[in-house]
Motif scaffolding. Structure first.
Motif, mmCIF file in Angstrom:
data_model
loop_
_atom_site.group_PDB
_atom_site.id
_atom_site.type_symbol
_atom_site.label_atom_id
_atom_site.label_comp_id
_atom_site.label_asym_id
_atom_site.label_seq_id
_atom_site.Cartn_x
_atom_site.Cartn_y
_atom_site.Cartn_z
ATOM 1 N N ALA A 1 2.952 28.058 39.185
ATOM 2 C CA ALA A 1 1.530 27.746 39.378
ATOM 3 C C ALA A 1 0.724 28.995 39.695
ATOM 4 N N ILE A 2 1.326 29.908 40.486
ATOM 5 C CA ILE A 2 0.651 31.169 40.821
ATOM 6 C C ILE A 2 0.446 32.006 39.562
ATOM 7 N N LEU A 3 1.496 32.126 38.736
ATOM 8 C CA LEU A 3 1.401 32.916 37.510
ATOM 9 C C LEU A 3 0.395 32.314 36.535
ATOM 10 N N LYS A 4 0.364 30.993 36.465
ATOM 11 C CA LYS A 4 -0.583 30.318 35.576
ATOM 12 C C LYS A 4 -2.019 30.560 36.029
ATOM 13 N N ALA A 5 -2.234 30.484 37.354
ATOM 14 C CA ALA A 5 -3.580 30.715 37.900
ATOM 15 C C ALA A 5 -4.031 32.149 37.661
ATOM 16 N N LEU A 6 -3.118 33.112 37.870
ATOM 17 C CA LEU A 6 -3.465 34.514 37.648
ATOM 18 C C LEU A 6 -3.721 34.790 36.170
ATOM 19 N N ASN A 7 -2.943 34.154 35.294
ATOM 20 C CA ASN A 7 -3.137 34.334 33.857
ATOM 21 C C ASN A 7 -4.481 33.787 33.403
ATOM 22 N N THR A 8 -4.963 32.756 34.117
ATOM 23 C CA THR A 8 -6.271 32.189 33.810
ATOM 24 C C THR A 8 -7.384 33.221 33.960
ATOM 25 N N CYS A 9 -7.200 34.154 34.892
ATOM 26 C CA CYS A 9 -8.226 35.163 35.191
ATOM 27 C C CYS A 9 -7.968 36.506 34.523
ATOM 28 N N SER A 10 -6.815 36.665 33.874
ATOM 29 C CA SER A 10 -6.407 37.998 33.412
ATOM 30 C C SER A 10 -7.362 38.582 32.377
ATOM 31 N N ALA A 11 -7.794 37.770 31.406
ATOM 32 C CA ALA A 11 -8.687 38.284 30.367
ATOM 33 C C ALA A 11 -9.994 38.781 30.969
ATOM 34 N N HIS A 12 -10.560 37.971 31.852
ATOM 35 C CA HIS A 12 -11.824 38.358 32.499
ATOM 36 C C HIS A 12 -11.647 39.620 33.330
ATOM 37 N N PHE A 13 -10.517 39.745 34.012
ATOM 38 C CA PHE A 13 -10.259 40.916 34.853
ATOM 39 C C PHE A 13 -10.190 42.187 34.001
ATOM 40 N N PHE A 14 -9.501 42.119 32.842
ATOM 41 C CA PHE A 14 -9.406 43.284 31.962
ATOM 42 C C PHE A 14 -10.775 43.663 31.396
ATOM 43 N N VAL A 15 -11.608 42.666 31.085
ATOM 44 C CA VAL A 15 -12.954 42.937 30.581
ATOM 45 C C VAL A 15 -13.793 43.639 31.648
ATOM 46 N N ILE A 16 -13.633 43.248 32.901
ATOM 47 C CA ILE A 16 -14.344 43.916 34.011
ATOM 48 C C ILE A 16 -13.942 45.389 34.077
ATOM 49 N N LEU A 17 -12.638 45.656 33.963
ATOM 50 C CA LEU A 17 -12.165 47.042 33.991
ATOM 51 C C LEU A 17 -12.749 47.846 32.835
#
Length: 323
Positions: free
Chosen positions: A232-248
């Protein structure tokens, strides 16, 4: 001799990349390649969102707005840059210069505001998944998009208006596009209001938007760390990963460009100009790639489209064999 822009007769000269004038034709190759890639990547994602009913959700509507902002920024900048590289078309009128400045900077502000809206979207998706569709209705998404556009227009419109009151004693801009501060440096007389307002916009956009995004991610991490299941933790983090990379991709190059700008005695002028171009183009170039790789729905739709093309290409040959 002073050259006034009040008559509208002032013509600025965009040098391109100072110190690399001889290499302009060679530099046009990577820049034109980026232009084509940006048009295909962003246009392709927009086409998928517009035509696929399963992608017409709040998250993808925000993504579509981000792609439109990226395209506007690119179209305002790259055609003029390529004209400089290919045809030595260095001259640009005052109105054209101010219009280009408005669209480039406005699109950057809108992009940043949309990243804040997308951070809120990710917060709701992780922390309130059962109420996601209730909270993020189509009406709210439309309002967030309108607020992002309004923020860009309200903050950037004063820049060209303040510049119109100035008199210019220099018209040769050592840049590839009409950057606000590059044009301010061409003016004579009292430019302090322009400089102060430009700094105010940077601090408000970068500082305030990053603060809101940071708060969203702190709340997301707090919610994620309370989950008991590792999956569940990995799934939740993966949900935000694309947005996080775009911020970077959006903020790190801009921050790096700002730091090098303050090291003028160390960094050569052409490096400043190249970085100023790249920090505007990198989000437009990589956003479709990041979302295409990280978002399963987009990956599946792209694969489906490619499979259809392969099927259509193979089927005539099958008919010939069977005949």
């Amino acid at each position: 001799m002073l050259i006034s822009n009040h008559s509208g007769a002032t013509t600025f000269t965009l040098l391109g990349i100072p110190g690399l004038e001889v290499q302009h034709l060679w530099l046009s190759i990577p820049f034109s390649s980026m232009f084509v890639a940006i048009l295909i990547g962003n246009g392709g994602i927009l086409f998928l969102i517009a035509t696929e009913a399963t992608l017409q959700t709040p998250m993808y509507f925000l993504l579509a707005m981000l792609m439109v902002a990226d395209l506007i920024s690119t179209l305002a900048m790259l055609p003029r840059l390529l004209c400089i590289f290919w045809f030595d078309a260095h001259n640009i009128g005052t109105k054209g210069c101010l219009l280009q400045m408005f669209f480039i900077h406005c699109a950057s502000v809108v992009r940043s505001a949309l990243l804040v809206a997308m951070a809120f979207d990710r917060y709701v998706a992780v922390c309130e998944p059962l109420r996601y569709n209730t909270i993020l209705s189509h009406t709210l998404v439309g309002q967030l998009g309108f607020l992002a556009l309004a923020k860009g227009v309200v903050l950037i419109l004063p820049m060209p208006l303040l510049l119109q009151r100035l008199t210019f004693c220099k018209t040769v801009i050592p840049h590839t596009y009409c950057d606000h501060m590059a044009v301010v440096k061409m003016a004579c007389g009292h430019t302090k209001p322009n400089r102060v307002y430009g700094l105010f916009v940077i601090l408000l956009v970068v500082g305030f938007d990053l603060l809101l995004i940071g708060v969203s991610y702190v709340l997301i991490l707090h919610a994620v760390l309370r989950l008991s299941s590792r999956d569940a933790i990995l799934k939740a983090l993966n949900t935000c990963s694309a947005h996080f990379f775009v911020i970077l991709i959006t903020y790190v190059p801009a921050l790096f460009s700002s730091i090098t700008h303050r090291m003028g005695h160390i960094i050569p002028p052409h490096a400043h100009i190249l970085l100023a171009n790249l920090y505007l183009l990198m989000p437009s170039l990589f956003n479709p790639v990041i979302y295409g790789i990280k978002m399963k729905e987009i990956r599946n739709k792209i694969a489906k489209c490619l499979c259809k093309k392969d099927t259509l290409a193979i089927s005539p040959r099958h008919k010939d064999v069977s005949g």
